[in-house]
Design an enzyme around this catalytic site. Structure first.
Site, mmCIF file in Angstrom:
data_model
loop_
_atom_site.group_PDB
_atom_site.id
_atom_site.type_symbol
_atom_site.label_atom_id
_atom_site.label_comp_id
_atom_site.label_asym_id
_atom_site.label_seq_id
_atom_site.Cartn_x
_atom_site.Cartn_y
_atom_site.Cartn_z
ATOM 1 N N ASP A 1 4.511 4.100 6.212
ATOM 2 C CA ASP A 1 3.870 3.998 7.523
ATOM 3 C C ASP A 1 4.805 3.522 8.619
ATOM 4 O OD1 ASP A 1 4.039 1.224 6.559
ATOM 5 O OD2 ASP A 1 2.723 0.737 8.231
ATOM 6 N N ARG B 1 0.857 7.621 7.050
ATOM 7 C CA ARG B 1 0.911 7.556 5.584
ATOM 8 C C ARG B 1 0.426 8.856 4.945
ATOM 9 N NH1 ARG B 1 1.707 2.047 3.938
ATOM 10 N NH2 ARG B 1 0.684 0.499 5.236
ATOM 11 N N GLU C 1 7.446 1.805 -6.858
ATOM 12 C CA GLU C 1 7.581 1.452 -5.429
ATOM 13 C C GLU C 1 7.836 2.719 -4.638
ATOM 14 O OE1 GLU C 1 7.346 -0.332 -2.942
ATOM 15 O OE2 GLU C 1 7.959 -2.411 -3.199
ATOM 16 N N ASP C 2 7.440 2.713 -3.373
ATOM 17 C CA ASP C 2 7.758 3.879 -2.540
ATOM 18 C C ASP C 2 9.173 3.781 -1.995
ATOM 19 O OD1 ASP C 2 6.493 1.684 -1.243
ATOM 20 O OD2 ASP C 2 6.385 2.814 0.607
ATOM 21 N N ASP D 1 14.178 -1.114 0.148
ATOM 22 C CA ASP D 1 14.817 -1.212 1.459
ATOM 23 C C ASP D 1 15.678 -2.480 1.479
ATOM 24 O OD1 ASP D 1 15.352 -1.024 4.177
ATOM 25 O OD2 ASP D 1 13.302 -0.773 4.812
ATOM 26 N N PHE E 1 14.511 5.789 10.021
ATOM 27 C CA PHE E 1 13.120 5.312 10.000
ATOM 28 C C PHE E 1 12.234 6.411 9.437
ATOM 29 C CE2 PHE E 1 10.536 1.901 12.180
ATOM 30 C CZ PHE E 1 9.427 2.146 11.381
ATOM 31 N N VAL E 2 11.868 6.272 8.170
ATOM 32 C CA VAL E 2 11.102 7.338 7.513
ATOM 33 C C VAL E 2 9.621 6.986 7.389
ATOM 34 C CG1 VAL E 2 12.989 8.434 6.246
ATOM 35 C CG2 VAL E 2 11.860 6.439 5.239
ATOM 36 N N LYS F 1 0.801 -1.207 0.000
ATOM 37 C CA LYS F 1 0.000 0.000 0.000
ATOM 38 C C LYS F 1 0.843 1.269 0.000
ATOM 39 C CE LYS F 1 -2.055 -1.360 3.815
ATOM 40 N NZ LYS F 1 -2.895 -1.651 4.978
ATOM 41 N N GLY F 2 2.087 1.122 0.397
ATOM 42 C CA GLY F 2 2.918 2.311 0.603
ATOM 43 C C GLY F 2 3.034 3.226 -0.603
ATOM 44 N N LYS G 1 17.212 2.954 -0.136
ATOM 45 C CA LYS G 1 17.969 2.940 1.116
ATOM 46 C C LYS G 1 18.992 1.807 1.020
ATOM 47 C CE LYS G 1 15.425 3.544 5.201
ATOM 48 N NZ LYS G 1 14.706 2.916 6.348
HETATM 49 C C1 PRP Z 1 7.130 -1.507 2.390
HETATM 50 C C2 PRP Z 1 7.268 -0.617 1.172
HETATM 51 C C3 PRP Z 1 7.872 -1.518 0.142
HETATM 52 C C4 PRP Z 1 8.667 -2.500 0.961
HETATM 53 C C5 PRP Z 1 10.112 -2.176 0.861
HETATM 54 O O1 PRP Z 1 5.974 -2.238 2.276
HETATM 55 O O2 PRP Z 1 6.025 -0.114 0.759
HETATM 56 O O3 PRP Z 1 6.887 -2.197 -0.596
HETATM 57 O O4 PRP Z 1 8.260 -2.362 2.325
HETATM 58 O O5 PRP Z 1 10.867 -2.903 1.771
HETATM 59 P P1 PRP Z 1 11.807 -4.109 1.360
HETATM 60 O O6 PRP Z 1 12.769 -3.601 0.306
HETATM 61 O O7 PRP Z 1 12.513 -4.392 2.665
HETATM 62 O O8 PRP Z 1 10.959 -5.241 0.899
HETATM 63 P P2 PRP Z 1 5.303 -3.011 3.494
HETATM 64 O O9 PRP Z 1 5.556 -4.483 3.327
HETATM 65 O O10 PRP Z 1 5.723 -2.383 4.791
HETATM 66 O O11 PRP Z 1 3.777 -2.769 3.218
HETATM 67 P P3 PRP Z 1 3.026 -1.403 2.855
HETATM 68 O O12 PRP Z 1 3.405 -1.066 1.437
HETATM 69 O O13 PRP Z 1 1.585 -1.757 3.010
HETATM 70 O O14 PRP Z 1 3.475 -0.334 3.834
#
Ligand code: PRP
Length: 180
Positions: free
Chosen positions: A159, A165, A97-98, A101, A152-153, A42-43, A129
């Site tokens: 979120d 969000r 993607e947002d 990570d 931690f952003v 959802k991010g 990151k």
């Molecule tokens: C977050 C973000 C990315 C993912 C990145 O999603 O939106 O999709 O983590 O992290 P990674 O590189 O460690 O996989 P999350 O699974 O927290 O769900 P969300 O999008 O609903 O916040």
């Protein structure tokens, strides 16, 4: 919400300026390709809404919703909650993607979509990151909004415990918020 933020990392203006720059590049890249632009929920929702409006070519919008098994301490195993609805075989696909990570999400998404035989598959992430990358993840994002430090952003779609969000900027969360 604002009182939980230690520092604003990226202002609304910085984000919008960068999205306009990326938009020019992506508009040139995808002219006449009618891409399928896939957001990873959802991010991504806030970035997606702003980014697609700067990609000024005919395109199709689609979404994938992933979640990982076993919460925060999971091994990175992902499950598809909602797959793309378009038939992407032979299509040009751009993943939005947002944040890139550890790489669990993008690694899974790329493998999942590649198996559907798109004509091309590229990645655009607002945030990268690199310090958090899991060993062995070699995937490169084709387009990156901002490379950021290991903080931690939250905000602009990102979120902590499903909160923050809807902040219009990207901020660094005060440690006492997630340490309590
Ligand atoms: C977050 C973000 C990315 C993912 C990145 O999603 O939106 O999709 O983590 O992290 P990674 O590189 O460690 O996989 P999350 O699974 O927290 O769900 P969300 O999008 O609903 O916040």
């Amino acid at each position: 919400m604002e009182r939980d933020i230690e520092k604003i990392l990226l202002t609304q203006e910085q984000i919008q300026n960068r999205i306009r720059e990326l938009g020019e590049i992506l508009t040139a890249e995808y002219a006449d390709k009618n891409p399928v632009i896939v957001g990873v929920l959802k991010g991504v929702v806030v970035f997606y809404a702003d980014m697609v409006r700067q990609i000024q070519v005919p395109c199709q919008m689609d979404f994938m919703w992933l979640s990982s098994y076993g919460g925060v301490n999971s091994t990175g195993k992902m499950v598809v909650r909602q797959d793309v609805t378009a038939d992407i075989a032979g299509r040009h696909v751009l993943i939005l993607e947002d944040i890139y990570d550890t790489g669990n999400s993008l690694t899974y998404t790329v493998a999942h979509l590649k198996a559907k035989n798109p004509a091309s598959l590229k990645i655009c992430t607002l945030l990268d990151k690199p310090e958090r990358r899991k060993p062995g993840v070699t995937l490169k994002a084709d387009y990156v909004g901002f490379t950021i430090p290991n903080a931690f952003v939250v905000g602009y779609g990102l979120d902590y415990n499903e909160q923050y969000r809807n902040l219009p900027f990207i901020g660094i969360l005060k440690p006492e918020v997630y340490e309590k």
